[in-house]
Design a protein around this motif. Structure first.
Motif, PDB file in Angstrom:
ATOM      1  N   GLN A   1       0.824  -1.200   0.000  1.00 51.92           N
ATOM      2  CA  GLN A   1       0.000   0.000   0.000  1.00 51.92           C
ATOM      3  C   GLN A   1       0.855   1.246   0.000  1.00 51.92           C
ATOM      4  OE1 GLN A   1      -2.510   1.379  -0.768  1.00 51.92           O
ATOM      5  NE2 GLN A   1      -4.206   0.006  -0.323  1.00 51.92           N
ATOM      6  N   VAL A   2       0.200   2.331  -0.342  1.00 53.91           N
ATOM      7  CA  VAL A   2       0.876   3.617  -0.418  1.00 53.91           C
ATOM      8  C   VAL A   2       0.098   4.624   0.423  1.00 53.91           C
ATOM      9  CG1 VAL A   2       1.523   5.511  -1.939  1.00 53.91           C
ATOM     10  CG2 VAL A   2       1.819   3.141  -2.702  1.00 53.91           C
ATOM     11  N   GLN A   3       0.806   5.436   1.170  1.00 55.85           N
ATOM     12  CA  GLN A   3       0.173   6.479   1.978  1.00 55.85           C
ATOM     13  C   GLN A   3       0.712   7.839   1.553  1.00 55.85           C
ATOM     14  OE1 GLN A   3       2.065   3.924   3.782  1.00 55.85           O
ATOM     15  NE2 GLN A   3       0.246   2.659   3.488  1.00 55.85           N
ATOM     16  N   GLY A  26       5.556   3.853   1.301  1.00 59.48           N
ATOM     17  CA  GLY A  26       4.962   2.537   1.110  1.00 59.48           C
ATOM     18  C   GLY A  26       5.557   1.833  -0.086  1.00 59.48           C
ATOM     19  N   SER A  27       4.729   1.065  -0.774  1.00 59.45           N
ATOM     20  CA  SER A  27       5.169   0.251  -1.916  1.00 59.45           C
ATOM     21  C   SER A  27       5.289   1.109  -3.174  1.00 59.45           C
ATOM     22  CB  SER A  27       4.186  -0.891  -2.148  1.00 59.45           C
ATOM     23  OG  SER A  27       4.079  -1.707  -1.015  1.00 59.45           O
ATOM     24  N   ARG A 101       4.110   0.701  -8.625  1.00 57.52           N
ATOM     25  CA  ARG A 101       4.513  -0.001  -7.414  1.00 57.52           C
ATOM     26  C   ARG A 101       5.632  -1.017  -7.639  1.00 57.52           C
ATOM     27  NH1 ARG A 101      -1.167  -1.305  -4.498  1.00 57.52           N
ATOM     28  NH2 ARG A 101      -1.130  -2.966  -6.024  1.00 57.52           N
ATOM     29  N   TYR A 109      -1.115   3.342 -10.141  1.00 55.60           N
ATOM     30  CA  TYR A 109      -2.218   3.445  -9.186  1.00 55.60           C
ATOM     31  C   TYR A 109      -2.322   4.880  -8.701  1.00 55.60           C
ATOM     32  CZ  TYR A 109      -1.679  -1.621  -9.157  1.00 55.60           C
ATOM     33  OH  TYR A 109      -1.582  -2.932  -9.538  1.00 55.60           O
ATOM     34  N   TYR A 111      -3.402   7.531  -5.876  1.00 56.70           N
ATOM     35  CA  TYR A 111      -3.603   7.631  -4.434  1.00 56.70           C
ATOM     36  C   TYR A 111      -3.894   9.063  -4.034  1.00 56.70           C
ATOM     37  CZ  TYR A 111      -1.699   2.928  -4.165  1.00 56.70           C
ATOM     38  OH  TYR A 111      -1.491   1.581  -4.329  1.00 56.70           O
ATOM     39  N   GLN A 114      -5.269  12.613   2.842  1.00 58.92           N
ATOM     40  CA  GLN A 114      -6.477  12.766   3.648  1.00 58.92           C
ATOM     41  C   GLN A 114      -7.034  14.183   3.577  1.00 58.92           C
ATOM     42  OE1 GLN A 114      -3.444  12.905   4.799  1.00 58.92           O
ATOM     43  NE2 GLN A 114      -3.354  14.602   6.269  1.00 58.92           N
TER      44      GLN A 114
END
Length: 122
Positions: A1-3, A26-27, A101, A109, A111, A114
């Protein structure tokens, strides 16, 4: 996962400046485009600025000449320097990244962070 973790929002008077940061972790093999979007109450999310891995930038007309987007590829971090802020810049600002990734994958991907609140008082 990626944040994606954003920071730097806050309250500022009209004419002031803020700098937003967004760090991806992350990845991650590589990141193509990174960008900042914003969403004001009752409005759709809109692109503010974007930057490719090579440094090509794109800005919304409403922020051209006032905002500067930059990135540090070694740190997987994108920045948004916001100058001459106006009350209409008030919104939640979201970071976005197009991530590859694994080196052997063609897919990328998308992302999102927040969000961080930016409030400009008149």
């Amino acid at each position: 996962q990626v944040q994606l973790v954003e920071s730097g929002g806050g309250l500022v008077q009209a004419g002031g400046s803020l700098k937003l940061s967004c760090a991806a972790s992350g990845s991650i093999f590589s990141i193509n485009a990174m960008g900042w979007y914003r969403q004001a109450p009752g409005k759709q999310r809109e692109l503010v600025a974007a930057i490719t891995s090579g440094g090509t930038t794109n800005y919304a007309d409403s922020v051209k000449g006032r905002f500067i987007i930059s990135r540090d590829n070694a740190k997987n971090t994108v920045y948004l320097q916001m100058n001459s802020l106006k009350p209409e810049d008030t919104a939640v600002y979201y970071c976005n990244a197009e991530v590859k990734r694994r080196p052997y994958e063609r897919l990328t991907y998308n992302y999102w962070g927040q969000g961080t609140q930016v409030t400009v008082s008149s």
